[in-house]
Design an enzyme around this catalytic site. Structure first.
Site, PDB file in Angstrom:
ATOM      1  N   GLU A 216      76.212  52.332  51.855  1.00  0.00           N
ATOM      2  CA  GLU A 216      75.357  52.568  51.015  1.00  0.00           C
ATOM      3  C   GLU A 216      74.750  51.297  50.232  1.00  0.00           C
ATOM      4  O   GLU A 216      73.561  51.355  49.893  1.00  0.00           O
ATOM      5  CB  GLU A 216      75.841  53.540  49.664  1.00  0.00           C
ATOM      6  CG  GLU A 216      76.398  54.853  50.236  1.00  0.00           C
ATOM      7  CD  GLU A 216      75.159  55.872  51.013  1.00  0.00           C
ATOM      8  OE1 GLU A 216      73.812  55.616  50.116  1.00  0.00           O
ATOM      9  OE2 GLU A 216      74.976  56.546  51.753  1.00  0.00           O
TER      10      GLU A 216
ATOM     11  N   HIS B 209      68.653  53.343  56.330  1.00  0.00           N
ATOM     12  CA  HIS B 209      69.969  53.771  57.156  1.00  0.00           C
ATOM     13  C   HIS B 209      69.556  54.071  58.487  1.00  0.00           C
ATOM     14  O   HIS B 209      70.354  53.914  59.450  1.00  0.00           O
ATOM     15  CB  HIS B 209      70.337  55.233  56.620  1.00  0.00           C
ATOM     16  CG  HIS B 209      71.277  55.140  55.407  1.00  0.00           C
ATOM     17  ND1 HIS B 209      72.565  54.422  55.371  1.00  0.00           N
ATOM     18  CD2 HIS B 209      71.137  55.727  54.235  1.00  0.00           C
ATOM     19  CE1 HIS B 209      73.163  54.747  54.324  1.00  0.00           C
ATOM     20  NE2 HIS B 209      72.303  55.594  53.311  1.00  0.00           N
TER      21      HIS B 209
ATOM     22  N   HIS C 221      65.070  53.931  51.210  1.00  0.00           N
ATOM     23  CA  HIS C 221      66.701  54.019  51.581  1.00  0.00           C
ATOM     24  C   HIS C 221      67.164  54.637  52.708  1.00  0.00           C
ATOM     25  O   HIS C 221      68.010  54.276  53.700  1.00  0.00           O
ATOM     26  CB  HIS C 221      67.527  54.434  50.176  1.00  0.00           C
ATOM     27  CG  HIS C 221      68.780  54.746  50.389  1.00  0.00           C
ATOM     28  ND1 HIS C 221      69.788  53.809  49.902  1.00  0.00           N
ATOM     29  CD2 HIS C 221      69.440  55.650  50.868  1.00  0.00           C
ATOM     30  CE1 HIS C 221      70.864  54.412  50.263  1.00  0.00           C
ATOM     31  NE2 HIS C 221      70.773  55.452  50.715  1.00  0.00           N
ATOM     32  N   GLU C 222      66.619  55.713  52.809  1.00  0.00           N
ATOM     33  CA  GLU C 222      66.833  56.687  54.035  1.00  0.00           C
ATOM     34  C   GLU C 222      66.719  56.134  55.301  1.00  0.00           C
ATOM     35  O   GLU C 222      67.170  55.973  56.455  1.00  0.00           O
ATOM     36  CB  GLU C 222      66.334  57.988  53.854  1.00  0.00           C
ATOM     37  CG  GLU C 222      66.834  58.882  52.617  1.00  0.00           C
ATOM     38  CD  GLU C 222      68.462  58.807  52.700  1.00  0.00           C
ATOM     39  OE1 GLU C 222      68.953  58.756  53.774  1.00  0.00           O
ATOM     40  OE2 GLU C 222      68.901  59.079  51.429  1.00  0.00           O
TER      41      GLU C 222
END
Length: 284
Positions: free
Chosen positions: A203, A136, A132-133
């Site tokens: 998100e 980003h 997930h990071e």
């Protein structure tokens, strides 16, 4: 990438305008010009240094394959899957389970995880979080989130200055104290609204991108459920001291409810989990 640069430009322009408004309250036209110059200089500074500032706020310590082999090698494997440069990897010594990414572009990026999240999640779940990071980073969200955190903090400081020291009108007379108080209250709120406007959708996209990178959307869904449950009641002092950075985290790290819950920078975790479950079902 083009749309993210547009969002970044709009964000910077909006925050510089807020600087100008507060400067006008403090020192009339001269104050507005000085604040606009200060806001522009802050934008340039934040572009190059905001990631380092945020990592220092959290006392993050850089690790490598020797000092944190499991985390480092996990990020290396995911970065390879995502066809991205290897980011720097940091550990934050905090009990609250959380993680974030920072950096102005994929070539100058960093990911950070708390010791709490590393203890609480199993390998598969932590891998989902780090994917997930990295999403980003890949989507270039990190520049937007890190600059907005830095600038929101500066706006709050400038607004407090306006409230405590008052302002001057064009003739140098003391400004209306009620107006100064209003600016001190509303300017940080406006900065938070700017952050919120770009944060929630980001998100969802990082969840989707992280599921693609890891190939395991259910792992991230399980991680989010655990983090949401265990983060409650575990205060992260650095986040409480710098609430403008909360929107960078995978889960909102702030303990307060009330007004803060009305201006959520994160989507509801239940909705994020439902979307990840749907991605898993569609992939079968």
């Amino acid at each position: 990438m083009g749309f993210n640069w547009l969002k970044t430009t709009i964000l910077m322009a909006a925050i510089v305008a807020l600087f100008g408004m507060i400067g006008g309250m403090i020192g009339g036209q001269s104050g507005m010009l000085l604040a606009l110059l200060f806001g522009g200089a802050m934008n340039v500074f934040a572009y190059w240094n905001s990631d380092k500032m945020v990592l220092r706020m959290y006392n993050a310590q850089e690790v490598d394959a020797r000092t944190a082999p499991e985390l480092y090698n996990m990020v290396a494997e995911l970065a390879q899957r995502a066809q991205m440069p290897m980011p720097r990897v940091y550990v934050i010594h905090e009990e609250q389970p959380n993680a974030f990414a920072t950096g102005r572009n994929p070539e100058h990026a960093a990911v950070a995880a708390t010791t709490g999240i590393m203890r609480m999640l199993d390998y598969r779940e932590l891998r989902g979080v780090m994917a997930h990071e990295l999403a980003h980073v890949k989507h270039r969200d990190t520049l937007i989130s890190t600059i907005s955190a830095t600038m929101a903090g500066a706006i709050s400081a400038l607004a407090n200055f306006a409230m405590f020291f008052g302002g001057r009108d064009e003739e140098g007379r003391p400004a209306n104290p009620i107006a100064s108080i209003a600016v001190a209250l509303l300017a940080p709120l406006a900065a938070s609204l700017i952050q919120m406007a770009i944060s929630r959708a980001r998100e969802f996209e990082a969840d989707r991108g992280g599921a693609e990178i890891s190939g395991d959307p259910l792992a991230l869904a399980s991680a989010l459920q655990k983090i949401e449950y265990y983060a409650q009641g575990r205060i992260m002092p650095a986040a409480e001291a710098h609430p403008e950075t909360a929107q960078m985290m995978i889960i909102n790290p702030l303990s307060g409810g009330g007004l803060s819950s009305l201006f959520r920078t994160h989507p509801h975790t239940e909705e994020r989990i439902a979307r990840l479950n749907q991605i898993a079902r569609n992939g079968r």
